[in-house]
Design a protein around this motif. Structure first.
Motif, PDB file in Angstrom:
ATOM      1  N   GLN A   1       0.773  -1.228  -0.057  1.00  0.00           N
ATOM      2  CA  GLN A   1       0.044   0.145  -0.089  1.00  0.00           C
ATOM      3  C   GLN A   1       0.935   1.223  -0.179  1.00  0.00           C
ATOM      4  OE1 GLN A   1      -3.593   0.074  -0.319  1.00  0.00           O
ATOM      5  NE2 GLN A   1      -2.793  -2.320  -1.022  1.00  0.00           N
TER       6      GLN A   1
ATOM      7  N   SER B   1      -4.042  12.959   0.683  1.00  0.00           N
ATOM      8  CA  SER B   1      -4.132  13.087   1.812  1.00  0.00           C
ATOM      9  C   SER B   1      -3.860  11.439   2.650  1.00  0.00           C
ATOM     10  CB  SER B   1      -5.184  13.807   2.519  1.00  0.00           C
ATOM     11  OG  SER B   1      -6.428  13.087   2.053  1.00  0.00           O
ATOM     12  N   LYS B   2      -4.726  10.457   1.788  1.00  0.00           N
ATOM     13  CA  LYS B   2      -4.813   9.178   2.293  1.00  0.00           C
ATOM     14  C   LYS B   2      -3.333   8.377   2.777  1.00  0.00           C
ATOM     15  CE  LYS B   2      -7.895   5.511   0.596  1.00  0.00           C
ATOM     16  NZ  LYS B   2      -7.880   4.628  -0.344  1.00  0.00           N
ATOM     17  N   PHE B   3      -3.751   7.970   3.938  1.00  0.00           N
ATOM     18  CA  PHE B   3      -2.656   7.345   4.588  1.00  0.00           C
ATOM     19  C   PHE B   3      -1.469   8.249   5.023  1.00  0.00           C
ATOM     20  CE2 PHE B   3      -4.525   3.650   1.689  1.00  0.00           C
ATOM     21  CZ  PHE B   3      -5.428   3.569   2.919  1.00  0.00           C
ATOM     22  N   GLU B   4      -1.853   9.513   4.972  1.00  0.00           N
ATOM     23  CA  GLU B   4      -0.551  10.580   5.198  1.00  0.00           C
ATOM     24  C   GLU B   4      -0.140  10.481   6.757  1.00  0.00           C
ATOM     25  OE1 GLU B   4       0.953  13.433   3.256  1.00  0.00           O
ATOM     26  OE2 GLU B   4       1.214  11.643   2.671  1.00  0.00           O
ATOM     27  N   ASN B   5      -1.244  10.072   7.793  1.00  0.00           N
ATOM     28  CA  ASN B   5      -1.053  10.120   8.812  1.00  0.00           C
ATOM     29  C   ASN B   5      -1.056   8.965   9.843  1.00  0.00           C
ATOM     30  OD1 ASN B   5      -3.553   9.729   9.795  1.00  0.00           O
ATOM     31  ND2 ASN B   5      -3.946  11.732   9.405  1.00  0.00           N
TER      32      ASN B   5
ATOM     33  N   ASP C   1      -2.565   7.537  12.184  1.00  0.00           N
ATOM     34  CA  ASP C   1      -4.022   7.012  12.182  1.00  0.00           C
ATOM     35  C   ASP C   1      -4.437   6.111  10.978  1.00  0.00           C
ATOM     36  OD1 ASP C   1      -4.290   8.433  14.469  1.00  0.00           O
ATOM     37  OD2 ASP C   1      -5.805   9.752  14.189  1.00  0.00           O
ATOM     38  N   ASP C   2      -4.165   6.666   9.967  1.00  0.00           N
ATOM     39  CA  ASP C   2      -4.523   6.052   8.681  1.00  0.00           C
ATOM     40  C   ASP C   2      -3.733   4.880   8.458  1.00  0.00           C
ATOM     41  OD1 ASP C   2      -6.675   7.737   7.713  1.00  0.00           O
ATOM     42  OD2 ASP C   2      -5.191   9.235   7.117  1.00  0.00           O
ATOM     43  N   GLU C   3      -2.355   4.996   8.898  1.00  0.00           N
ATOM     44  CA  GLU C   3      -1.610   3.573   8.779  1.00  0.00           C
ATOM     45  C   GLU C   3      -2.169   2.547   9.913  1.00  0.00           C
ATOM     46  OE1 GLU C   3       2.639   4.405   8.418  1.00  0.00           O
ATOM     47  OE2 GLU C   3       2.874   2.223   9.021  1.00  0.00           O
ATOM     48  N   GLU C   4      -2.625   3.170  10.873  1.00  0.00           N
ATOM     49  CA  GLU C   4      -3.344   2.070  12.129  1.00  0.00           C
ATOM     50  C   GLU C   4      -4.435   1.447  11.502  1.00  0.00           C
ATOM     51  OE1 GLU C   4      -0.629   1.835  14.854  1.00  0.00           O
ATOM     52  OE2 GLU C   4      -2.889   1.095  15.324  1.00  0.00           O
ATOM     53  N   LYS C   5      -5.056   2.354  10.736  1.00  0.00           N
ATOM     54  CA  LYS C   5      -6.332   1.413  10.013  1.00  0.00           C
ATOM     55  C   LYS C   5      -6.054   0.431   9.185  1.00  0.00           C
ATOM     56  CE  LYS C   5      -9.518   5.233  10.555  1.00  0.00           C
ATOM     57  NZ  LYS C   5      -9.964   6.503   9.901  1.00  0.00           N
ATOM     58  N   LEU C   6      -4.652   0.438   8.386  1.00  0.00           N
ATOM     59  CA  LEU C   6      -4.307  -0.511   7.508  1.00  0.00           C
ATOM     60  C   LEU C   6      -4.366  -1.774   8.082  1.00  0.00           C
ATOM     61  CD1 LEU C   6      -1.337   0.752   5.238  1.00  0.00           C
ATOM     62  CD2 LEU C   6      -3.946   0.476   4.713  1.00  0.00           C
TER      63      LEU C   6
END
Ligand code: NAD
Length: 439
Positions: free
Chosen positions: A163, A179-183, A185-190
């Motif tokens: 990803q 912006s997707k997976f920039e921070n 939190d988004d990586e946590e969601k992966l």
């Protein structure tokens, strides 16, 4: 003739079509998976040779939510088996009341013949092959036969790498900020792309024991509804893996008398069937030392076939499908069967057991504890939360009791058996969701 698991799954569905007013076109949709991906995975073996393994991912239905289901490593995996397992996952998620659809994966391999390095390369190769169709909001794999949290850790790592490189490529091509997976939190969601992960990679407390635990909650509900006491009820469990072991251990802790256990090498039964009992923890320690349950002190060795025909009250197939067939169903002496494995009873055997008054608690209810806690794991990852084990177990118990109650009610109202009630309840729910969505 023994049919393949997918033919069995379709036959189970056909049997309940009579109770449901479903348009033929809709029925034709749910009789087949929405998508089946077949992949060839090249793996560099330790001796330098490249070997190709065949794998599958079947996505049966996503009307209730993202596809969800385990990945199996076994030499007998077939496309039809994976398709059947994905269909059962659809019904299971509906029965469990969780917002997921049904999926399943498998690789034709005997993992016992691979080194750790080869197993890791195979796991990573499988993810690279199926990556276009998986993700936290599309299809969420988990462990199944011969896969565990270590395999999930490799798979998740490969998925996250993939990803990240995809985002990097997109950024360099289209030169504006994505912006997707920039921070963080988004990586946590992966991490929610897989469940059954190790705790430090976002796994949930209670997931390992969840399937067995849910099965015992289900058994407790059944005997409560039958108005019988658990004291002195004897149990035989086939399979001493993740599901069989935790079911046996929790049943033992709750006062059921466990008299027989087995693994792929054979089965054991206590010498003193009237009084004796097995402590699963001790049997597991013995198995870890010797490689099998066979030969455990104070027991007689029997075959896996004989275990199914023992004079016990409760029989728990917790290994593979198609173990109770028209050939041995008439010899089953237990009056309760808790299907902890997926598809252990063939439709022909079901009829014989029914006629003999044996209560079969269907797999799509009995073993749904695993996917329920997988859902909790996914929810924790998506919300960035970590739940205490006692909360996980409490919520699991509440869902199992609720699911059991729904099916018991359907069974009584429609005057059908437990499996038919489960199918009526689940199929109705999935079809209503399909009607509410764009087909
Ligand atoms: P596992 O690999 O941990 O264990 C399988 C067990 O079955 C092992 O003890 C193995 O020795 C035994 N076995 C294999 N072949 C056998 C045979 N011919 N006779 C007797 N025993 C045999 O797998 P698992 O995760 O425990 O899964 C078992 C079953 O439960 C499968 O049908 C699986 O689809 C189903 N299931 C698993 C989960 C889960 O959370 N792991 C959830 C729902 C359903």
């Amino acid at each position: 003739m023994i049919k393949n698991p997918f033919q069995n799954a379709q036959e189970q569905l056909n049997k309940v079509s009579f109770f449901l007013e479903i348009k033929k076109e809709l029925f034709n949709i749910i009789r087949e998976p929405q998508r089946v991906l077949e992949v060839n995975i090249p793996v560099k073996m330790d001796n330098g040779e490249i070997k190709i393994f065949k794998g599958y991912r079947s996505q049966h239905n996503c009307a209730l939510g993202p596809f969800k289901g385990g990945i199996r490593f076994h030499p007998n995996v077939t496309k039809e088996e994976v398709m059947a397992l994905s269909m059962w996952m659809t019904w299971k998620c509906a029965v469990a009341g969780i917002p997921f659809g049904g999926g399943k994966g498998g690789i034709i391999v005997n993992p016992k013949e691979l080194s750790l390095g080869e197993l890791e390369r195979l796991s990573r190769g499988y993810v690279r092959a199926i990556v276009p169709i998986i993700g936290p909001e599309t299809d969420i794999p988990a462990p199944d036969v011969n896969t565990n949290s270590q395999v999930m850790a490799w798979m998740l790592d490969e998925y996250i790498k993939n990803q990240k490189s995809k985002i990097k490529n997109q950024k360099s091509k289209i030169k504006y900020q994505i912006s997707k997976f920039e921070n963080q939190d988004d990586e946590e969601k992966l991490k929610a792309a897989f469940t059954g992960k190790p705790l430090d990679l976002g796994g949930s407390l209670g997931r390992t024991e969840a399937t067995g635990r849910g099965g015992v909650y289900c058994l407790n509900e059944l005997i409560k509804h039958l108005n019988i006491s658990k004291n002195d009820l004897t149990i035989a469990v086939q399979g001493m893996g993740n599901v069989g072991y935790y079911f046996a251990q929790l049943a033992y802790e709750q006062g059921y008398r466990l008299v027989a256990l087995s693994d792929s090498k054979g089965a054991i039964v206590v010498e003193d069937e009237k009084m004796g009992q097995l402590n699963p923890k001790e049997v597991m320690e013995y198995k870890e030392r010797t490689g099998s349950v066979v030969g455990f002190p104070g027991t007689k060795n029997i075959s896996n076939e004989e275990l199914l025909e023992l004079n016990v009250e409760i029989l728990v197939p917790a290994a593979l499908e198609n173990v109770i067939t028209e050939i041995n169903a008439g010899k089953v002496k237990a009056f309760i069967i808790i299907e902890m494995a997926n598809g252990p009873v063939t439709p022909e055997a079901d009829e014989i057991l029914n006629k003999n008054g044996i209560i079969v608690v269907p797999d799509i209810l009995a073993n749904s504890g695993g996917v329920i806690v997988s859902y909790f794991e996914w929810e924790q990852n998506m919300k960035g939360e970590k739940w205490e084990e006692s909360i996980v177990n409490e919520r699991l118990k509440a869902r199992m009791i609720n699911a059991f109650g729904n099916l018991w009610k359907t069974k009584e109202e429609k005057k059908v058996n437990f499996r038919e009630a489960a199918y009526i309840f689940a199929v109705d729910k999935v079809v209503k969701a399909m009607l509410n969505s764009k087909l």
